[in-house]
Write a protein that holds these residues in place. Structure first.
Motif, PDB file in Angstrom:
ATOM      1  N   LEU A   1       0.843  -1.299  -0.051  1.00 49.42           N
ATOM      2  CA  LEU A   1       0.109  -0.020  -0.009  1.00 49.42           C
ATOM      3  C   LEU A   1       0.793   1.401  -0.091  1.00 49.42           C
ATOM      4  O   LEU A   1       0.480   2.190  -0.640  1.00 49.42           O
ATOM      5  CB  LEU A   1      -0.858   0.002   1.135  1.00 49.42           C
ATOM      6  CG  LEU A   1      -2.086   1.064   1.230  1.00 49.42           C
ATOM      7  CD1 LEU A   1      -2.732   1.099   0.070  1.00 49.42           C
ATOM      8  CD2 LEU A   1      -2.746   0.870   2.609  1.00 49.42           C
ATOM      9  N   ARG A   2       1.791   1.218   0.769  1.00 47.90           N
ATOM     10  CA  ARG A   2       2.831   2.240   0.645  1.00 47.90           C
ATOM     11  C   ARG A   2       3.433   2.574  -0.668  1.00 47.90           C
ATOM     12  O   ARG A   2       3.532   3.672  -1.205  1.00 47.90           O
ATOM     13  CB  ARG A   2       4.078   2.084   1.720  1.00 47.90           C
ATOM     14  CG  ARG A   2       4.769   3.127   1.956  1.00 47.90           C
ATOM     15  CD  ARG A   2       6.213   2.778   2.605  1.00 47.90           C
ATOM     16  NE  ARG A   2       7.044   1.769   1.874  1.00 47.90           N
ATOM     17  CZ  ARG A   2       7.879   2.296   1.159  1.00 47.90           C
ATOM     18  NH1 ARG A   2       8.061   3.606   0.761  1.00 47.90           N
ATOM     19  NH2 ARG A   2       8.502   1.558   0.644  1.00 47.90           N
ATOM     20  N   LEU A   3       3.922   1.540  -1.260  1.00 48.53           N
ATOM     21  CA  LEU A   3       4.439   1.629  -2.410  1.00 48.53           C
ATOM     22  C   LEU A   3       3.365   2.361  -3.542  1.00 48.53           C
ATOM     23  O   LEU A   3       3.529   2.909  -4.468  1.00 48.53           O
ATOM     24  CB  LEU A   3       4.841   0.447  -3.132  1.00 48.53           C
ATOM     25  CG  LEU A   3       6.344  -0.208  -2.568  1.00 48.53           C
ATOM     26  CD1 LEU A   3       6.283  -1.709  -2.945  1.00 48.53           C
ATOM     27  CD2 LEU A   3       7.383   0.889  -2.848  1.00 48.53           C
ATOM     28  N   GLU A   4       2.196   1.859  -3.545  1.00 42.81           N
ATOM     29  CA  GLU A   4       0.947   2.124  -4.588  1.00 42.81           C
ATOM     30  C   GLU A   4       0.816   3.460  -4.292  1.00 42.81           C
ATOM     31  O   GLU A   4       0.414   4.130  -5.150  1.00 42.81           O
ATOM     32  CB  GLU A   4      -0.083   1.214  -4.355  1.00 42.81           C
ATOM     33  CG  GLU A   4       0.039  -0.221  -4.708  1.00 42.81           C
ATOM     34  CD  GLU A   4      -0.072  -0.258  -6.154  1.00 42.81           C
ATOM     35  OE1 GLU A   4      -0.507   0.595  -7.004  1.00 42.81           O
ATOM     36  OE2 GLU A   4       0.198  -1.377  -6.589  1.00 42.81           O
ATOM     37  N   THR A   5       0.908   4.246  -2.967  1.00 43.19           N
ATOM     38  CA  THR A   5       0.412   5.460  -2.621  1.00 43.19           C
ATOM     39  C   THR A   5       1.644   6.571  -3.022  1.00 43.19           C
ATOM     40  O   THR A   5       1.721   7.279  -3.668  1.00 43.19           O
ATOM     41  CB  THR A   5      -0.315   5.484  -1.525  1.00 43.19           C
ATOM     42  OG1 THR A   5       0.527   5.146  -0.585  1.00 43.19           O
ATOM     43  CG2 THR A   5      -1.574   4.680  -1.439  1.00 43.19           C
ATOM     44  N   ARG A   6       2.715   6.232  -2.149  1.00 42.14           N
ATOM     45  CA  ARG A   6       3.757   7.181  -2.093  1.00 42.14           C
ATOM     46  C   ARG A   6       4.665   7.073  -3.367  1.00 42.14           C
ATOM     47  O   ARG A   6       5.325   7.990  -4.056  1.00 42.14           O
ATOM     48  CB  ARG A   6       4.711   6.774  -0.692  1.00 42.14           C
ATOM     49  CG  ARG A   6       3.971   7.108   0.499  1.00 42.14           C
ATOM     50  CD  ARG A   6       4.562   6.486   1.626  1.00 42.14           C
ATOM     51  NE  ARG A   6       4.026   6.912   2.796  1.00 42.14           N
ATOM     52  CZ  ARG A   6       4.072   8.088   3.755  1.00 42.14           C
ATOM     53  NH1 ARG A   6       4.926   9.090   3.342  1.00 42.14           N
ATOM     54  NH2 ARG A   6       3.359   7.948   4.818  1.00 42.14           N
ATOM     55  N   SER A   7       4.850   5.675  -3.873  1.00 40.51           N
ATOM     56  CA  SER A   7       5.954   5.703  -4.909  1.00 40.51           C
ATOM     57  C   SER A   7       5.146   5.983  -6.051  1.00 40.51           C
ATOM     58  O   SER A   7       5.899   6.675  -7.102  1.00 40.51           O
ATOM     59  CB  SER A   7       6.268   4.288  -5.206  1.00 40.51           C
ATOM     60  OG  SER A   7       7.063   3.766  -4.043  1.00 40.51           O
ATOM     61  N   SER A   8       3.876   5.843  -6.361  1.00 38.57           N
ATOM     62  CA  SER A   8       3.319   6.411  -7.547  1.00 38.57           C
ATOM     63  C   SER A   8       3.313   7.844  -7.547  1.00 38.57           C
ATOM     64  O   SER A   8       3.393   8.772  -8.620  1.00 38.57           O
ATOM     65  CB  SER A   8       1.712   5.839  -7.612  1.00 38.57           C
ATOM     66  OG  SER A   8       1.004   6.503  -6.453  1.00 38.57           O
ATOM     67  N   ARG A   9       3.115   8.344  -6.537  1.00 33.88           N
ATOM     68  CA  ARG A   9       2.960   9.876  -6.294  1.00 33.88           C
ATOM     69  C   ARG A   9       4.489  10.588  -6.711  1.00 33.88           C
ATOM     70  O   ARG A   9       4.623  11.434  -7.660  1.00 33.88           O
ATOM     71  CB  ARG A   9       2.710  10.337  -4.944  1.00 33.88           C
ATOM     72  CG  ARG A   9       2.582  11.820  -4.728  1.00 33.88           C
ATOM     73  CD  ARG A   9       1.816  12.227  -3.496  1.00 33.88           C
ATOM     74  NE  ARG A   9       1.266  13.534  -3.488  1.00 33.88           N
ATOM     75  CZ  ARG A   9       1.873  14.828  -2.917  1.00 33.88           C
ATOM     76  NH1 ARG A   9       2.953  14.284  -2.093  1.00 33.88           N
ATOM     77  NH2 ARG A   9       1.291  15.653  -2.791  1.00 33.88           N
ATOM     78  N   ALA A  10       5.699   9.803  -6.144  1.00 28.95           N
ATOM     79  CA  ALA A  10       6.970  10.051  -6.599  1.00 28.95           C
ATOM     80  C   ALA A  10       7.223  10.088  -8.304  1.00 28.95           C
ATOM     81  O   ALA A  10       7.875  11.059  -8.674  1.00 28.95           O
ATOM     82  CB  ALA A  10       7.928   9.375  -5.667  1.00 28.95           C
ATOM     83  N   LEU A  11       6.720   9.206  -8.776  1.00 26.48           N
ATOM     84  CA  LEU A  11       6.882   8.897  -9.824  1.00 26.48           C
ATOM     85  C   LEU A  11       6.255   9.791 -10.931  1.00 26.48           C
ATOM     86  O   LEU A  11       6.888  10.260 -12.151  1.00 26.48           O
ATOM     87  CB  LEU A  11       6.404   7.254 -10.460  1.00 26.48           C
ATOM     88  CG  LEU A  11       7.507   6.271 -10.293  1.00 26.48           C
ATOM     89  CD1 LEU A  11       6.663   4.990 -10.314  1.00 26.48           C
ATOM     90  CD2 LEU A  11       8.878   6.283 -10.565  1.00 26.48           C
TER      91      LEU A  11
END
Length: 270
Positions: free
Chosen positions: A167-177
């Protein structure tokens, strides 16, 4: 402008039966704009049907805008005559089919993209057909055309089934990308399949987003539980107004599409 990471919106709350909440903003949910004949999910509209919808809105004094702009206007008491327009999944046909119609009618929209699948396809739809997604350059082109770019997660998965790390990757990493691609951190998040719960909404809020779009949020309310009206090729002008007056409850997408997708590696899109 980057949002202050210490300034988060309120958590979604459950509606109190004795104190009805104010009516949420009207937000229309589109997906692909292409030939709708081969579409087992009812999520594709033809370009001329989209044009018909936008013309109908404009003739009634309504203007389609991105969700971020709609919410800012609403907070300032200036949202009269505004309707939110969203395009989920980030299909490549947005640039050639949707964008010209939006420009023709003086409208903007929010495009919710999947930064883990740049230039990929909708592999999460078991019945197909396969449709290309925006490349990173396509996402930039949409942003440069004045569209709001939001996150739809990394690879389109049911986030209620994700672990805390996923969930952290889906929310935070997508925002960073997305920030790397457009130069701006996205303010909006759209829950894949429209499915979410309190844990998912809290993760979206904590990742720095200012709002979250659902379909039917059930008992949850607030800026991280925004309901939307699903639009299909079958919807003519009268249907749009009927859906506004009598919002449909429950899942607005066919059961086959709301099933949990096969797990995919982060960044596994083509």
């Amino acid at each position: 402008m980057t949002a202050d990471p210490t300034a988060r919106g309120p958590r979604p709350t459950r509606t109190c039966p004795s104190a009805p909440a104010a009516a949420p903003p009207w937000i229309l949910m589109y997906h692909s704009v292409a030939d709708p004949r081969d579409d087992p999910y009812g999520i594709t509209v033809a370009a001329d049907r989209l044009d018909h919808h936008l013309r109908w809105l404009r003739r009634r004094g309504l203007t389609g805008v991105g969700v971020g702009a709609l919410l800012r206007a609403r907070a300032a008491g200036r949202d009269r005559g505004l309707v939110g327009l969203t395009f989920d999944d980030g299909y490549a046909d947005f640039l050639d089919a949707a964008l010209p119609a939006l420009r023709r009618h003086g409208c903007t929209a929010t495009v919710f993209v999947l930064p883990g699948r740049p230039g990929g396809t909708n592999e999460w739809d078991p019945l197909g057909p396969r449709r290309p997604l925006l490349t990173e350059s396509g996402v930039r082109a949409a942003a440069e055309a004045g569209m709001e770019i939001g996150s739809h997660g990394l690879v389109h998965r049911d986030l209620t089934l994700a672990t805390d790390e996923e969930l952290r990757l889906e929310t935070r990493s997508s925002r960073a990308l997305i920030r790397r691609v457009t130069g701006e951190p996205p303010q909006g998040f759209c829950y894949p399949y429209g499915t979410f719960d309190q844990r998912v909404a809290d993760a979206v809020r904590d990742a720095g987003y200012t709002y979250g779009c659902a379909i039917d949020p059930g008992p949850l309310t607030g800026p991280y539980a925004l309901p939307r009206t699903h639009i299909s090729q079958a919807d003519r002008a009268a249907h749009l107004w009927a859906k506004r007056l009598r919002p449909r409850r429950g899942s607005l997408l066919p059961a086959e599409r709301t099933a949990a997708p096969r797990p995919l590696p982060v960044g596994g899109g083509r």
